[in-house]
Scaffold this active site. Structure first.
Site, mmCIF file in Angstrom:
data_model
loop_
_atom_site.group_PDB
_atom_site.id
_atom_site.type_symbol
_atom_site.label_atom_id
_atom_site.label_comp_id
_atom_site.label_asym_id
_atom_site.label_seq_id
_atom_site.Cartn_x
_atom_site.Cartn_y
_atom_site.Cartn_z
ATOM 1 N N ASP A 1 43.520 -3.040 -44.238
ATOM 2 C CA ASP A 1 42.147 -2.639 -43.905
ATOM 3 C C ASP A 1 42.184 -2.034 -42.501
ATOM 4 O O ASP A 1 42.280 -2.769 -41.516
ATOM 5 C CB ASP A 1 41.216 -3.850 -43.955
ATOM 6 C CG ASP A 1 39.781 -3.467 -43.600
ATOM 7 O OD1 ASP A 1 39.557 -2.290 -43.192
ATOM 8 O OD2 ASP A 1 38.892 -4.334 -43.700
ATOM 9 N N ASP B 1 33.172 -4.971 -41.642
ATOM 10 C CA ASP B 1 34.264 -5.021 -40.671
ATOM 11 C C ASP B 1 34.692 -6.430 -40.270
ATOM 12 O O ASP B 1 34.730 -6.790 -39.088
ATOM 13 C CB ASP B 1 33.878 -4.229 -39.407
ATOM 14 C CG ASP B 1 33.827 -2.731 -39.686
ATOM 15 O OD1 ASP B 1 33.552 -2.352 -40.841
ATOM 16 O OD2 ASP B 1 34.053 -1.943 -38.759
ATOM 17 N N HIS C 1 28.983 -10.803 -33.120
ATOM 18 C CA HIS C 1 28.418 -9.980 -34.211
ATOM 19 C C HIS C 1 27.913 -10.812 -35.379
ATOM 20 O O HIS C 1 27.238 -10.297 -36.264
ATOM 21 C CB HIS C 1 29.472 -9.011 -34.752
ATOM 22 C CG HIS C 1 29.942 -8.016 -33.734
ATOM 23 N ND1 HIS C 1 29.066 -7.172 -33.088
ATOM 24 C CD2 HIS C 1 31.181 -7.749 -33.239
ATOM 25 C CE1 HIS C 1 29.759 -6.415 -32.237
ATOM 26 N NE2 HIS C 1 31.032 -6.757 -32.299
ATOM 27 N N ASP D 1 31.295 -7.255 -23.532
ATOM 28 C CA ASP D 1 32.097 -6.667 -24.611
ATOM 29 C C ASP D 1 31.583 -5.243 -24.851
ATOM 30 O O ASP D 1 30.430 -4.944 -24.567
ATOM 31 C CB ASP D 1 31.916 -7.520 -25.874
ATOM 32 C CG ASP D 1 32.795 -7.085 -27.034
ATOM 33 O OD1 ASP D 1 33.818 -7.750 -27.265
ATOM 34 O OD2 ASP D 1 32.447 -6.088 -27.716
ATOM 35 N N HIS E 1 31.083 -3.745 -27.639
ATOM 36 C CA HIS E 1 30.226 -3.621 -28.815
ATOM 37 C C HIS E 1 28.913 -4.353 -28.572
ATOM 38 O O HIS E 1 28.862 -5.314 -27.803
ATOM 39 C CB HIS E 1 30.907 -4.224 -30.048
ATOM 40 C CG HIS E 1 32.209 -3.567 -30.399
ATOM 41 N ND1 HIS E 1 33.417 -4.066 -29.979
ATOM 42 C CD2 HIS E 1 32.481 -2.445 -31.118
ATOM 43 C CE1 HIS E 1 34.396 -3.280 -30.434
ATOM 44 N NE2 HIS E 1 33.850 -2.288 -31.127
ATOM 45 N N ASP F 1 37.272 -5.382 -24.633
ATOM 46 C CA ASP F 1 37.434 -4.050 -25.212
ATOM 47 C C ASP F 1 36.666 -3.029 -24.377
ATOM 48 O O ASP F 1 36.698 -1.833 -24.633
ATOM 49 C CB ASP F 1 37.001 -4.024 -26.681
ATOM 50 C CG ASP F 1 35.759 -4.854 -26.951
ATOM 51 O OD1 ASP F 1 35.031 -5.180 -25.985
ATOM 52 O OD2 ASP F 1 35.501 -5.181 -28.128
ATOM 53 N N TYR G 1 41.376 -5.402 -27.508
ATOM 54 C CA TYR G 1 42.401 -5.083 -28.508
ATOM 55 C C TYR G 1 43.612 -4.369 -27.951
ATOM 56 O O TYR G 1 44.556 -4.100 -28.676
ATOM 57 C CB TYR G 1 41.747 -4.285 -29.655
ATOM 58 C CG TYR G 1 40.541 -5.042 -30.171
ATOM 59 C CD1 TYR G 1 40.715 -6.162 -30.983
ATOM 60 C CD2 TYR G 1 39.249 -4.714 -29.762
ATOM 61 C CE1 TYR G 1 39.626 -6.914 -31.398
ATOM 62 C CE2 TYR G 1 38.153 -5.460 -30.172
ATOM 63 C CZ TYR G 1 38.350 -6.560 -30.980
ATOM 64 O OH TYR G 1 37.278 -7.321 -31.380
HETATM 65 N N1 Q9C Z 1 38.020 1.533 -35.870
HETATM 66 C C1 Q9C Z 1 34.473 -7.445 -31.523
HETATM 67 O O1 Q9C Z 1 34.882 -6.779 -30.598
HETATM 68 N N2 Q9C Z 1 34.804 -1.885 -36.145
HETATM 69 N N3 Q9C Z 1 34.273 -6.928 -32.717
HETATM 70 C C2 Q9C Z 1 36.174 -1.568 -36.249
HETATM 71 C C3 Q9C Z 1 37.853 0.191 -36.303
HETATM 72 C C4 Q9C Z 1 34.520 -3.272 -35.940
HETATM 73 C C5 Q9C Z 1 34.516 -5.535 -32.961
HETATM 74 C C6 Q9C Z 1 36.397 -0.114 -36.547
HETATM 75 C C7 Q9C Z 1 34.655 -3.694 -34.525
HETATM 76 C C8 Q9C Z 1 34.323 -5.145 -34.356
HETATM 77 C C9 Q9C Z 1 34.220 -8.893 -31.339
HETATM 78 ZN ZN ZN Z 2 33.929 -5.843 -29.060
#
Ligand code: Q9C
Ligand code: ZN
Length: 673
Positions: free
Chosen positions: A20, A92, A135, A172, A174, A265, A305
């Site tokens: 994935d 996700d 999230h 963060d 996001h 991130d 990440y």
């Molecule tokens: N290109 C947290 O940082 N989208 N969650 C991923 C991959 C989901 C991030 C797309 C990102 C979730 C805790």
């Molecule tokens: Zn994040």
């Protein structure tokens, strides 16, 4: 009082079991590299830790529905096919037979951290956890998150410890929509989040993440979203948001507990965030929050990440919680236009809820829109994305320099009849200054010639500054007979030595004698009352408040949105903090100022106080030693005249000092639509 670190290797024991692309970045190594870096840097050992517990059903039900909890409970017994299918109903995220166990540990670690901080076992701490939480929603896993660790921690603190106001800072990259949804009607939890948004083009692509989503009903004003509409945001952009939105509002809100959704991130090199803020910025973000809520700060890991910038950022955060001097702030060239646009929008929609923002420029009505139109323009850029990703992952940045604490934390130069405060060291030099220095001192000290101790005090201070420069002593405190006379001499001395920059902050109406040259070697910021002459040359700034420094709101606002941006952009190698007689500043505001300034110059602050201020030696020493300042209480609105003064000064100076900018238009750049 100590820093807690909650971590359990068990949380590395789940991973993605199928292909994935959306989830492949959320790997167990995120945790192992972070913890190993803490060990390698000797930080893990300095923290207080213990075994962590699982969150109970009752804990999880503080935020999640029973149906959802029951569904997740079944995942350990599912086959691979069942897990895949179960996963499909959410966005996700992935499940694994061991993730339920880990999710209970992650939430449990956050709750234990709250327990440790609220009971006073430690001052602050960090929970290093997987899966992340922000999230996840009442009945849904999302974005690698199963249970909402931080939202649960906030509800838990409210319930178990009757905490009336919780601040959640989500740095963060996001949007923690799960946290937002949990508290959108709740004025007792102030949720702040900045996030990559790109006019809704970026995941989770929610209209709810924009700046005009401010909370509902009683919770209006208690949800603060700062959307980043461009990638590449850097240290200046982040600090600008802190100085001009988060900190003023947070001080006005006066939390009893601060929770940080500590995702990294938002750091450089991250494939998700694609931002450019360097790991050292987290030392400053942490430091700036560390005096709120009497120091009660709990950081809980969320995203991050890039396996190089993540551990570096984690270490910067923990080392700051432990009280080590912050690194010099780097790359502060002012916020970019897109960041200023976001800043302006956020301040403008929140001005009706927060008195510290009342003066913020109103949003031109034509600008009120989420500008989703811009999405269309970008549709065909998609093909470049892979290229772009590579560029991000190949980004290089210097490893943050080692942060070493001088052997002596706080040295004091006090008259013999004033006792040395606890944990401080009395300092004096026996070294006789050379003849040239003596003569210079005499020249400068004609008025005090009769006072033989003045000379020895001065030579002690000069020697103290030298030792601070050599990292033998971190900071210092002195009571002097006449600050107005001593300061110019010290400044001259300190600034001439090897290209140093000295930030001189003067609280009270001391009329400092020249020479303060405009050569950039000193930046003088003076807080006084309205009788002082207003000055705002680039390097000589006087802010005249109506009631001097006696009004806590006006004073605090000046510190946060004027002094700190100036100080950070100036980036001094030494801070001289002066307190004249009858400054009028109250103890707690003084302690916040003293604490906040230590984010600069590796914490090299020398506090000079007029003899008459003897009674404040103890509290000042405590702040220099890194103790949390006592809470200021919920701040009332600053005086209108003061707000106008601060704005006027900010306005005039923003040409020279870019971190003072809060809108795009004012500077004349980019005022086209
Ligand atoms: N290109 C947290 O940082 N989208 N969650 C991923 C991959 C989901 C991030 C797309 C990102 C979730 C805790
Ligand atoms: Zn994040």
């Amino acid at each position: 009082m100590g820093t807690a670190l909650f971590y359990d290797e068990e949380m590395t024991k789940y991973k993605l079991l199928w292909v994935d692309p959306a989830c492949k970045i959320e790997v167990p190594e995120r945790l192992t590299v972070s913890y190993e870096a803490l060990v390698k840097n000797g930080l893990a050992d300095r923290c207080i830790s213990g075994p962590i517990r699982e969150a109970t059903d009752a804990d999880i039900l503080l935020v999640h529905s029973e149906e959802y909890l029951e569904a997740v409970k079944k995942t350990p017994y599912m086959t691979l096919e069942d897990l895949k299918e179960f996963t499909l109903q959410y966005g996700d995220v992935y499940f694994h037979p061991n993730i339920y166990h880990c999710a209970k540990l992650a939430a449990g670690a956050a709750l234990q951290l709250v327990d440790s901080v609220m009971t006073g076992t430690v001052r602050n701490g960090m929970a290093l956890v997987r899966p992340p939480g922000h999230h996840s929603m009442r009945s849904a896993a999302n974005g690698f998150c199963v249970f909402n660790n931080v939202a649960t921690a906030a509800q838990y603190a409210k319930k178990k410890y009757s905490v009336e106001r919780v601040l959640i800072v989500d740095w963060d990259i996001h949007h923690g929509q799960g946290v937002q949804y949990c508290f959108q009607e709740d004025p007792s939890v102030l949720y702040f989040s900045w996030h990559r948004y790109e006019h809704q083009k970026f995941w989770p692509n929610l209209r709810d993440s924009d700046f005009d989503i401010i909370g509902t009903d009683k919770g209006a004003g208690f949800n603060i979203n700062v959307p980043w509409n461009k990638v590449g945001m850097n240290n200046s952009d982040y600090l600008s948001i802190f100085f001009h939105v988060l900190l003023p509002v947070a001080y006005e809100f006066c939390p009893e507990l601060v929770l940080v959704c500590a995702g990294f991130d938002s750091a450089i090199g991250d494939p998700e965030g694609e931002m450019c803020a360097t790991p050292d910025i987290f030392a400053h973000l942490t430091h700036l929050l560390m005096n709120l809520a009497g120091g009660k700060l709990c950081a809980v890991l969320e995203g991050g990440y890039n396996l190089t910038s993540l551990p570096q950022s984690v270490c910067q955060t923990v080392q700051t919680l432990l009280g080590d001097p912050a690194p010099l702030p780097t790359n502060l060239f002012g916020p970019c236009e897109s960041a200023l646009e976001s800043l302006h929008c956020v301040r403008s929609v929140h001005r009706q809820y927060w008195s510290c923002l009342k003066h913020a420029a109103e949003l031109p009505t034509s600008e009120i829109s989420t500008k989703r139109i811009k999405i269309e323009e970008k549709e065909d850029e998609k093909t470049e994305n892979e290229e772009e990703k590579k560029r991000v992952e190949e980004k290089v940045w210097p490893e943050p320099p080692k942060r070493v604490s001088p052997l002596i934390h706080t040295a004091v130069v006090l008259p013999d009849d004033v006792p040395c405060p606890n944990r401080c060291e009395r300092f004096s030099t026996l070294a006789i200054p050379d003849l040239v220095t003596v003569n210079k001192l005499r020249e400068n000290l004609l008025e005090a010639a009769s006072d033989s101790s003045a000379l020895s005090t001065l030579s002690s201070l000069i020697s103290l500054i030298e030792k601070m420069g050599q990292n033998e002593i971190r900071n210092g405190l002195a009571l002097v007979h006449d600050v107005c006379m001593v300061v110019p001499y010290l400044v001259q001395h300190a600034a001439t030595a090897s290209n140093r920059r000295v930030l001189v902050v003067c609280v009270g109406d001391a009329r400092l004698r020249s020479p303060f040259k405009d050569d950039g070697k000193t930046l003088l910021v003076q807080f006084g009352n309205k009788e002082l002459e207003e000055k705002h040359n680039k390097y000589n700034i006087t802010v005249c408040l109506q009631k001097g420094c006696t009004d806590i709101s006006g004073f605090t606002h000046t510190v946060l949105s004027l002094l700190l941006p100036l100080g950070y952009e100036y980036d001094p190698s030494l801070v001289l903090l002066i307190r004249s007689a009858d400054s009028g500043v109250c103890d707690s505001a003084w302690q916040h100022l003293t604490g906040l300034l230590q984010g600069l110059a590796h914490g090299r602050t020398l506090v000079l106080m007029q003899e008459t201020e003897k009674a404040c030696v103890g509290i000042t020493a405590s702040s220099l030693l890194g103790d949390a300042a006592p809470s200021l209480g919920q701040l009332h609105a600053p005086l209108l005249e003061d707000v106008e003064t601060i704005e006027r000064v900010r306005h005039r100076l923003q040409v020279d000092w870019k971190l003072l900018q809060t809108t795009v238009m004012e500077t004349g750049r980019g005022d086209s639509p």
